[in-house]
Design a protein around this motif. Sequence first.
Motif, PDB file in Angstrom:
ATOM      1  N   ALA A 124     -17.843   8.994  20.448  1.00 55.27           N
ATOM      2  CA  ALA A 124     -19.432   8.824  20.878  1.00 55.27           C
ATOM      3  C   ALA A 124     -19.750   9.331  19.620  1.00 55.27           C
ATOM      4  CB  ALA A 124     -19.271   9.736  22.504  1.00 55.27           C
ATOM      5  N   LEU A 125     -19.481  10.433  19.503  1.00 53.50           N
ATOM      6  CA  LEU A 125     -20.196  11.028  17.681  1.00 53.50           C
ATOM      7  C   LEU A 125     -20.548  10.444  16.953  1.00 53.50           C
ATOM      8  CD1 LEU A 125     -21.978  13.428  17.324  1.00 53.50           C
ATOM      9  CD2 LEU A 125     -19.191  14.512  16.319  1.00 53.50           C
ATOM     10  N   GLN A 126     -19.278   9.025  16.987  1.00 56.51           N
ATOM     11  CA  GLN A 126     -19.515   8.371  15.581  1.00 56.51           C
ATOM     12  C   GLN A 126     -20.748   7.127  16.556  1.00 56.51           C
ATOM     13  OE1 GLN A 126     -15.431   6.647  15.226  1.00 56.51           O
ATOM     14  NE2 GLN A 126     -14.954   8.016  13.379  1.00 56.51           N
ATOM     15  N   ASP A 127     -20.262   7.573  17.240  1.00 56.06           N
ATOM     16  CA  ASP A 127     -21.225   5.621  17.768  1.00 56.06           C
ATOM     17  C   ASP A 127     -22.620   6.136  17.613  1.00 56.06           C
ATOM     18  OD1 ASP A 127     -19.193   4.656  18.244  1.00 56.06           O
ATOM     19  OD2 ASP A 127     -19.451   5.045  20.158  1.00 56.06           O
ATOM     20  N   SER A 128     -23.190   7.204  17.933  1.00 54.67           N
ATOM     21  CA  SER A 128     -24.322   8.295  17.394  1.00 54.67           C
ATOM     22  C   SER A 128     -24.919   8.632  16.456  1.00 54.67           C
ATOM     23  CB  SER A 128     -24.398   9.582  18.789  1.00 54.67           C
ATOM     24  OG  SER A 128     -24.165   9.444  19.936  1.00 54.67           O
ATOM     25  N   ASN A 129     -24.149   9.079  15.345  1.00 57.49           N
ATOM     26  CA  ASN A 129     -23.998   9.286  14.016  1.00 57.49           C
ATOM     27  C   ASN A 129     -24.782   6.837  13.244  1.00 57.49           C
ATOM     28  OD1 ASN A 129     -23.545  11.785  14.463  1.00 57.49           O
ATOM     29  ND2 ASN A 129     -22.026  11.960  13.372  1.00 57.49           N
ATOM     30  N   LYS A 130     -24.217   6.904  14.229  1.00 57.07           N
ATOM     31  CA  LYS A 130     -24.480   5.925  13.693  1.00 57.07           C
ATOM     32  C   LYS A 130     -25.523   4.752  13.909  1.00 57.07           C
ATOM     33  CE  LYS A 130     -22.443   0.867  12.565  1.00 57.07           C
ATOM     34  NZ  LYS A 130     -20.795  -0.231  13.301  1.00 57.07           N
ATOM     35  N   HIS A 131     -25.688   5.151  15.180  1.00 51.99           N
ATOM     36  CA  HIS A 131     -26.904   4.770  15.821  1.00 51.99           C
ATOM     37  C   HIS A 131     -28.281   5.033  14.995  1.00 51.99           C
ATOM     38  CE1 HIS A 131     -29.567   3.140  18.677  1.00 51.99           C
ATOM     39  NE2 HIS A 131     -29.974   4.142  18.959  1.00 51.99           N
ATOM     40  N   PHE A 132     -28.233   6.443  15.192  1.00 50.99           N
ATOM     41  CA  PHE A 132     -29.391   7.235  14.752  1.00 50.99           C
ATOM     42  C   PHE A 132     -29.263   6.879  13.202  1.00 50.99           C
ATOM     43  CE2 PHE A 132     -28.519   8.927  18.914  1.00 50.99           C
ATOM     44  CZ  PHE A 132     -29.742   8.756  19.616  1.00 50.99           C
ATOM     45  N   ASN A 133     -28.126   7.065  12.454  1.00 47.12           N
ATOM     46  CA  ASN A 133     -28.215   6.919  11.289  1.00 47.12           C
ATOM     47  C   ASN A 133     -28.896   8.360  10.725  1.00 47.12           C
ATOM     48  OD1 ASN A 133     -27.936   6.513   8.354  1.00 47.12           O
ATOM     49  ND2 ASN A 133     -30.239   6.054   8.219  1.00 47.12           N
ATOM     50  N   HIS A 134     -28.130   9.824  11.287  1.00 46.30           N
ATOM     51  CA  HIS A 134     -28.481  10.570  10.828  1.00 46.30           C
ATOM     52  C   HIS A 134     -27.036  11.718  11.794  1.00 46.30           C
ATOM     53  CE1 HIS A 134     -31.877  14.659  11.409  1.00 46.30           C
ATOM     54  NE2 HIS A 134     -30.772  14.781  11.529  1.00 46.30           N
ATOM     55  N   ILE A 135     -26.443  12.741  11.196  1.00 43.86           N
ATOM     56  CA  ILE A 135     -25.597  13.206  11.796  1.00 43.86           C
ATOM     57  C   ILE A 135     -26.085  14.304  12.885  1.00 43.86           C
ATOM     58  CG2 ILE A 135     -23.457  14.781  10.720  1.00 43.86           C
ATOM     59  CD1 ILE A 135     -23.150  13.513   8.365  1.00 43.86           C
ATOM     60  N   ILE A 136     -25.049  14.478  14.253  1.00 41.69           N
ATOM     61  CA  ILE A 136     -25.392  15.492  14.817  1.00 41.69           C
ATOM     62  C   ILE A 136     -24.199  16.348  14.889  1.00 41.69           C
ATOM     63  CG2 ILE A 136     -24.706  15.666  16.854  1.00 41.69           C
ATOM     64  CD1 ILE A 136     -26.177  12.368  18.347  1.00 41.69           C
ATOM     65  N   SER A 137     -24.630  17.145  14.532  1.00 45.54           N
ATOM     66  CA  SER A 137     -23.360  18.813  14.118  1.00 45.54           C
ATOM     67  C   SER A 137     -23.129  19.339  15.360  1.00 45.54           C
ATOM     68  CB  SER A 137     -24.352  20.254  13.513  1.00 45.54           C
ATOM     69  OG  SER A 137     -23.871  19.134  12.536  1.00 45.54           O
ATOM     70  N   LEU A 138     -22.241  19.859  15.993  1.00 52.94           N
ATOM     71  CA  LEU A 138     -21.830  20.140  17.315  1.00 52.94           C
ATOM     72  C   LEU A 138     -21.245  21.255  17.150  1.00 52.94           C
ATOM     73  CD1 LEU A 138     -19.244  17.546  19.204  1.00 52.94           C
ATOM     74  CD2 LEU A 138     -22.084  18.447  19.146  1.00 52.94           C
ATOM     75  N   PRO A 139     -21.301  21.963  18.148  1.00 54.65           N
ATOM     76  CA  PRO A 139     -21.232  23.984  18.516  1.00 54.65           C
ATOM     77  C   PRO A 139     -19.800  23.361  17.590  1.00 54.65           C
ATOM     78  CG  PRO A 139     -22.278  22.833  20.441  1.00 54.65           C
ATOM     79  CD  PRO A 139     -21.233  22.021  19.218  1.00 54.65           C
ATOM     80  N   ILE A 140     -18.974  24.828  17.460  1.00 54.77           N
ATOM     81  CA  ILE A 140     -17.743  25.097  16.887  1.00 54.77           C
ATOM     82  C   ILE A 140     -17.369  25.984  18.132  1.00 54.77           C
ATOM     83  CG2 ILE A 140     -16.338  26.356  15.523  1.00 54.77           C
ATOM     84  CD1 ILE A 140     -18.036  25.473  13.147  1.00 54.77           C
ATOM     85  N   GLN A 141     -18.164  26.813  18.280  1.00 52.58           N
ATOM     86  CA  GLN A 141     -17.390  27.378  20.118  1.00 52.58           C
ATOM     87  C   GLN A 141     -17.510  26.826  21.264  1.00 52.58           C
ATOM     88  OE1 GLN A 141     -19.692  31.644  19.391  1.00 52.58           O
ATOM     89  NE2 GLN A 141     -18.859  31.648  21.808  1.00 52.58           N
ATOM     90  N   LEU A 142     -16.747  27.341  21.752  1.00 57.33           N
ATOM     91  CA  LEU A 142     -16.757  26.540  23.573  1.00 57.33           C
ATOM     92  C   LEU A 142     -17.130  27.528  24.735  1.00 57.33           C
ATOM     93  CD1 LEU A 142     -13.892  24.011  24.224  1.00 57.33           C
ATOM     94  CD2 LEU A 142     -16.375  22.993  23.548  1.00 57.33           C
ATOM     95  N   PRO A 143     -17.414  27.713  25.564  1.00 59.17           N
ATOM     96  CA  PRO A 143     -17.209  29.109  26.350  1.00 59.17           C
ATOM     97  C   PRO A 143     -15.821  29.239  27.060  1.00 59.17           C
ATOM     98  CG  PRO A 143     -18.570  26.904  27.259  1.00 59.17           C
ATOM     99  CD  PRO A 143     -17.986  26.202  25.890  1.00 59.17           C
ATOM    100  N   PRO A 144     -16.005  30.354  27.329  1.00 61.98           N
ATOM    101  CA  PRO A 144     -14.641  30.656  27.521  1.00 61.98           C
ATOM    102  C   PRO A 144     -13.573  31.364  28.708  1.00 61.98           C
ATOM    103  CG  PRO A 144     -16.266  32.859  27.920  1.00 61.98           C
ATOM    104  CD  PRO A 144     -17.280  31.366  27.626  1.00 61.98           C
ATOM    105  N   VAL A 145     -13.835  30.063  29.270  1.00 58.60           N
ATOM    106  CA  VAL A 145     -13.099  29.251  30.220  1.00 58.60           C
ATOM    107  C   VAL A 145     -12.332  28.257  30.510  1.00 58.60           C
ATOM    108  CG1 VAL A 145     -15.350  29.800  31.900  1.00 58.60           C
ATOM    109  CG2 VAL A 145     -15.136  28.234  31.146  1.00 58.60           C
ATOM    110  N   PRO A 146     -10.710  27.763  31.003  1.00 61.73           N
ATOM    111  CA  PRO A 146     -10.480  26.740  30.623  1.00 61.73           C
ATOM    112  C   PRO A 146     -11.063  25.579  30.633  1.00 61.73           C
ATOM    113  CG  PRO A 146      -9.563  28.102  32.237  1.00 61.73           C
ATOM    114  CD  PRO A 146     -10.641  28.939  32.262  1.00 61.73           C
TER     115      PRO A 146
END
Length: 180
Positions: free
Chosen positions: A48-70
């Motif tokens: 989904a990230l690859q498809d979005s980056n291609k569509h927008f021709n602009h890179i979306i950076s995602l957070p490295i950290q996730l919430p502290p729940v499983p």
Amino acid sequence: MIVIRLLRLFVLCIPFSFIFTGTTYASNDSKEFEKSLSEIGYTSVHQALQDSNKHFNHIISLPIQLPPVPFTHNYGRFNNLEGNINDGFEAEYFNKDLSENHYAIRVRPAENKIKFKKGNIDKTFILNDSNTAIYSTKASGVVNLLIFEKDGWQYMLSVDKRISNKVTSEILVEIANSIK
């Protein structure tokens, strides 16, 4: 039953209106669950990230950290709807055994950002990059939101209200600050 509740939560937690028609029935079988998500456009977060980056021709950076729940599952979706105003990327993280462990990232171009009424804003924060983030517990009945802009994108991080004692506004700010 958990699967149906999670699918309903997906629909309910989106802070803007989408119309889904039909009813989704799924058992606790992972294959059927994955199939039901695939039918409404979910793929891997990476795809989904690859498809979005291609569509927008602009890179979306995602957070490295996730919430502290499983979490047991994560899926992504690129929305390419009629026109450009509602196009965007979303990632969903959830736990099939604990429906309250639900976290989502929604990203859209800042020029098509969703605006929030001042009455829906609980707090504002200044992120490490000096951008302002707003935190809302009022904009949605089922999720708390942290909304901010970065690199031409509007990000909305949402977490189920039932785990707001574990994933506080300050933790969402830490997650936002983990975007590089």
